[in-house]
Design a protein around this motif. Structure first.
Motif, short mmCIF file in Angstrom:
data_model
loop_
_atom_site.label_atom_id
_atom_site.label_comp_id
_atom_site.label_asym_id
_atom_site.label_seq_id
_atom_site.Cartn_x
_atom_site.Cartn_y
_atom_site.Cartn_z
N ARG A 151 39.91 -76.56 52.63
CA ARG A 151 39.22 -74.96 52.94
C ARG A 151 39.63 -74.25 53.23
N ASP A 152 40.63 -74.02 54.22
CA ASP A 152 41.08 -72.62 54.88
C ASP A 152 41.32 -71.59 53.16
N TYR A 153 42.08 -72.56 52.48
CA TYR A 153 42.96 -71.69 50.82
C TYR A 153 41.66 -71.08 50.54
N LEU A 154 41.17 -72.34 50.27
CA LEU A 154 39.13 -71.99 49.24
C LEU A 154 38.78 -70.41 49.75
N ASN A 155 38.42 -70.72 51.41
CA ASN A 155 38.15 -69.91 52.29
C ASN A 155 38.47 -68.05 51.64
N ALA A 156 39.78 -68.48 52.00
CA ALA A 156 40.66 -66.93 52.08
C ALA A 156 40.27 -66.51 50.19
N GLN A 157 40.66 -67.13 49.51
CA GLN A 157 40.25 -66.71 47.84
C GLN A 157 39.38 -65.88 47.53
N LEU A 158 38.08 -66.94 47.80
CA LEU A 158 36.93 -66.63 48.03
C LEU A 158 36.41 -65.13 48.30
N GLY A 159 37.18 -65.18 49.74
CA GLY A 159 36.70 -63.98 50.39
C GLY A 159 37.28 -62.91 49.95
N GLY A 160 38.91 -63.15 49.15
CA GLY A 160 39.83 -62.29 48.34
C GLY A 160 39.12 -60.78 47.19
N TRP A 161 38.46 -62.65 46.61
CA TRP A 161 37.27 -62.35 45.32
C TRP A 161 36.49 -61.32 45.54
N GLN A 162 35.65 -61.17 46.85
CA GLN A 162 34.47 -60.69 47.35
C GLN A 162 34.91 -59.49 47.64
N THR A 163 35.35 -59.21 48.10
CA THR A 163 36.20 -57.61 48.62
C THR A 163 37.23 -57.10 48.52
N GLY A 164 37.60 -57.39 46.81
CA GLY A 164 38.25 -56.42 46.27
C GLY A 164 40.00 -56.40 46.78
N GLN A 165 40.93 -57.59 47.75
CA GLN A 165 41.85 -58.11 47.41
C GLN A 165 42.48 -58.85 46.65
N ARG A 166 41.57 -58.89 46.21
CA ARG A 166 42.25 -60.37 44.47
C ARG A 166 41.23 -60.36 43.26
N HIS A 167 42.13 -59.17 42.08
CA HIS A 167 40.96 -59.39 41.20
C HIS A 167 41.99 -59.11 40.13
N ALA A 168 41.23 -60.38 38.89
CA ALA A 168 42.00 -59.89 37.72
C ALA A 168 41.72 -58.70 36.59
N GLN A 169 42.05 -59.35 35.48
CA GLN A 169 41.91 -57.86 34.37
C GLN A 169 40.84 -57.68 34.46
N ALA A 170 40.07 -56.71 33.61
CA ALA A 170 38.63 -57.36 32.89
C ALA A 170 38.69 -57.53 31.72
N PRO A 171 36.81 -58.57 31.66
CA PRO A 171 36.06 -57.96 32.69
C PRO A 171 36.43 -59.51 34.04
N ARG A 179 31.09 -62.62 44.33
CA ARG A 179 29.80 -61.77 45.55
C ARG A 179 28.82 -61.84 44.94
N ARG A 180 28.53 -62.88 44.34
CA ARG A 180 26.90 -63.51 44.69
C ARG A 180 26.47 -64.77 45.52
N LEU A 181 27.73 -65.15 46.20
CA LEU A 181 27.35 -66.16 47.09
C LEU A 181 27.49 -65.79 49.27
N THR A 182 26.99 -66.18 49.52
CA THR A 182 26.90 -66.13 51.24
C THR A 182 27.34 -66.52 51.55
N PRO A 183 27.98 -65.54 52.34
CA PRO A 183 29.08 -66.60 53.51
C PRO A 183 28.79 -68.37 54.27
N GLN A 184 27.20 -68.39 53.65
CA GLN A 184 26.90 -69.61 53.95
C GLN A 184 27.84 -70.32 52.68
N ASP A 185 27.61 -70.41 51.81
CA ASP A 185 27.53 -70.92 50.53
C ASP A 185 29.19 -70.74 50.00
N VAL A 186 29.42 -69.44 50.90
CA VAL A 186 31.92 -69.87 50.25
C VAL A 186 32.35 -70.75 51.76
N ASN A 187 31.18 -71.62 52.91
CA ASN A 187 31.58 -72.62 53.62
C ASN A 187 31.63 -73.84 52.72
#
Length: 225
Positions: A151-171, A179-187
């Motif tokens: 769970r901690d890894y999944l939370n961290a990666q979704l948070g990384g996508w939300q904040t731009g710490q993790r991203h892929a080649q466009a699109p 970014r459409r997920l609320t903190p509650q939905d991420v958890n």
């Protein structure tokens, strides 16, 4: 001696033994055979699609993912060597551990299950299974499985996508979805995914499963999810 024994077993075994020695810097954090680190933050490498592993190595090397240790280890390595590493870890199939008992409440798990299997049309969230496979074990050549991750890894990666710490080649479809997920939905989705046993075999699907009626259109994704 280990290398001599491998040589006696044939070229393929010798190659695997040599690669095991050459990737000790990886398994020091990601566990023996890439089974996953013990702290929940170093994910499993074994059995992931080779295309996905290669893309993530390139993402660290090219600055789309950020972790100083990884960036330093990968900086001097050639593209061919990254592909060799990815193919090696993809070929390994050690068993998955059983998931730890979840302390989540039933409402959280129910919401997580809905997001994973059906998505949320009101939030324009496709189901996880639409991209990560019907069994959530990944899709060849480059989409990872989501089961067997803490769970901690999944939370961290979704948070990384939300904040731009993790991203892929466009699109960058994962960034848009996260970014459409609320903190509650991420958890919730992280709790549900982490609580699911991994099927045996846990092979990635050969191709995307057909979408069923009522699922959202899949977003267009870049080449390095």
């Amino acid at each position: 001696m280990a290398l001599l024994a491998a040589l006696a077993g044939g070229p393929a075994l010798a190659a695997d033994s040599a690669m095991a020695e050459r990737t000790q810097a990886c398994t020091a954090c990601h566990g023996p055979q890439g089974r996953a680190g013990p702290d929940g933050y170093y994910p499993r490498l074994a059995g992931k699609p080779a295309g996905y592993l290669y893309n993530q190595l390139r993402n660290f090397k090219d600055g789309r993912r950020h972790y100083t240790l990884m960036e330093g280890l990968l900086a001097p390595l050639s593209d061919d060597y990254l592909r060799e590493m990815a193919a090696y870890f993809s070929s390994l199939t050690p068993p998955y551990p059983r998931p730890l008992p979840s302390a989540a409440n039933p409402a959280e798990l129910a919401r997580g299950r809905t997001l994973a299997l059906r998505g949320d049309a009101a939030l324009q969230l496709p189901a996880c299974v639409q991209c990560h496979g019907e069994k959530l074990t990944g899709v060849l050549p480059a989409t990872p499985g989501l089961l067997g991750l803490p769970r901690d890894y999944l939370n961290a990666q979704l948070g990384g996508w939300q904040t731009g710490q993790r991203h892929a080649q466009a699109p960058d479809c994962m960034a848009a979805i996260a970014r459409r997920l609320t903190p509650q939905d991420v958890n919730a989705v992280a709790l549900w995914l982490a609580a699911q046993p991994v099927p045996n075999p846990a092979n990635a699907a050969d191709s995307r499963q057909p979408r069923t009626t009522g699922q959202l259109p899949l977003p267009l994704c870049g080449s390095a999810p």
